[in-house]
Design a protein around this motif. Structure first.
Motif, PDB file in Angstrom:
ATOM      1  N   PRO A   1       0.898  -1.312   0.062  1.00  0.00           N
ATOM      2  CA  PRO A   1      -0.121  -0.021   0.065  1.00  0.00           C
ATOM      3  C   PRO A   1       0.740   1.142   0.100  1.00  0.00           C
ATOM      4  CG  PRO A   1      -0.768  -1.563   1.493  1.00  0.00           C
ATOM      5  CD  PRO A   1       0.486  -1.989   1.045  1.00  0.00           C
TER       6      PRO A   1
ATOM      7  N   GLU B   1       1.347   3.131   3.391  1.00  0.00           N
ATOM      8  CA  GLU B   1       2.520   2.422   4.378  1.00  0.00           C
ATOM      9  C   GLU B   1       3.764   2.655   3.563  1.00  0.00           C
ATOM     10  OE1 GLU B   1       1.930   0.477   6.944  1.00  0.00           O
ATOM     11  OE2 GLU B   1      -0.183   1.074   6.867  1.00  0.00           O
TER      12      GLU B   1
ATOM     13  N   GLY C   1      -1.528  -3.795  -2.379  1.00  0.00           N
ATOM     14  CA  GLY C   1      -1.246  -2.354  -2.658  1.00  0.00           C
ATOM     15  C   GLY C   1      -1.922  -1.849  -4.025  1.00  0.00           C
TER      16      GLY C   1
ATOM     17  N   GLN D   1      -6.130  -0.815  -3.688  1.00  0.00           N
ATOM     18  CA  GLN D   1      -6.688   0.223  -2.829  1.00  0.00           C
ATOM     19  C   GLN D   1      -7.816   1.073  -3.505  1.00  0.00           C
ATOM     20  OE1 GLN D   1      -3.467   2.233  -0.161  1.00  0.00           O
ATOM     21  NE2 GLN D   1      -2.521   1.640  -1.954  1.00  0.00           N
TER      22      GLN D   1
END
Length: 132
Positions: free
Chosen positions: A88, A91, A115, A118
């Motif tokens: 992500p 992150e 990731g 999203q």
């Protein structure tokens, strides 16, 4: 917060936010474009060592571990962790901006969402409302 990853069209773009956007396009030049991203950090402190393409980061980590072991710093070599994949973006950016955050992210790695799947939040909900 100088370096920042953004996800565009399924690829990770790394930007240096200190650079001014182009007067012609309004866009910043990207420093890196990659399908997946890797980040190397110290397992105990969470300090980021390197980030970028998985092949480059894996190569850097292997070389650094060999060098550390040859100099007798076996524990320091064992503490280098490389995480790669479709992480992500929020992150990744927290790892770059918050000292020691990688250690926290690593402990939650199995529960992090893919990731590239999203949702962008309001943009998708607005298009959904218009379609309904």
């Amino acid at each position: 917060m100088d370096m920042q990853y953004q996800l565009k069209s399924g690829a990770y773009y790394l930007y240096d936010m200190r650079e001014a956007p182009s007067a012609a396009t309004g866009e910043r030049r990207f420093k890196l474009k990659t399908d997946t991203v890797a980040i190397a950090f110290d397992q105990h402190t969470g300090e980021v060592h390197q980030h970028g393409t998985p092949s480059r980061i894996t190569s850097w980590a292997n070389h650094t571990r060999r060098r550390l072991r040859a100099s007798g710093a076996v524990q320091a070599a064992n503490d280098i962790v490389v995480v790669s994949g479709p992480l992500p973006v929020d992150e990744l950016n927290k790892c770059l901006w918050i000292s020691g955050y990688c250690r926290r992210m690593f402990s939650r790695l199995s529960s992090l969402p893919h990731g590239k799947l999203q949702r962008s939040g309001s943009a998708q909900s607005d298009s959904f409302r218009r379609a309904a």
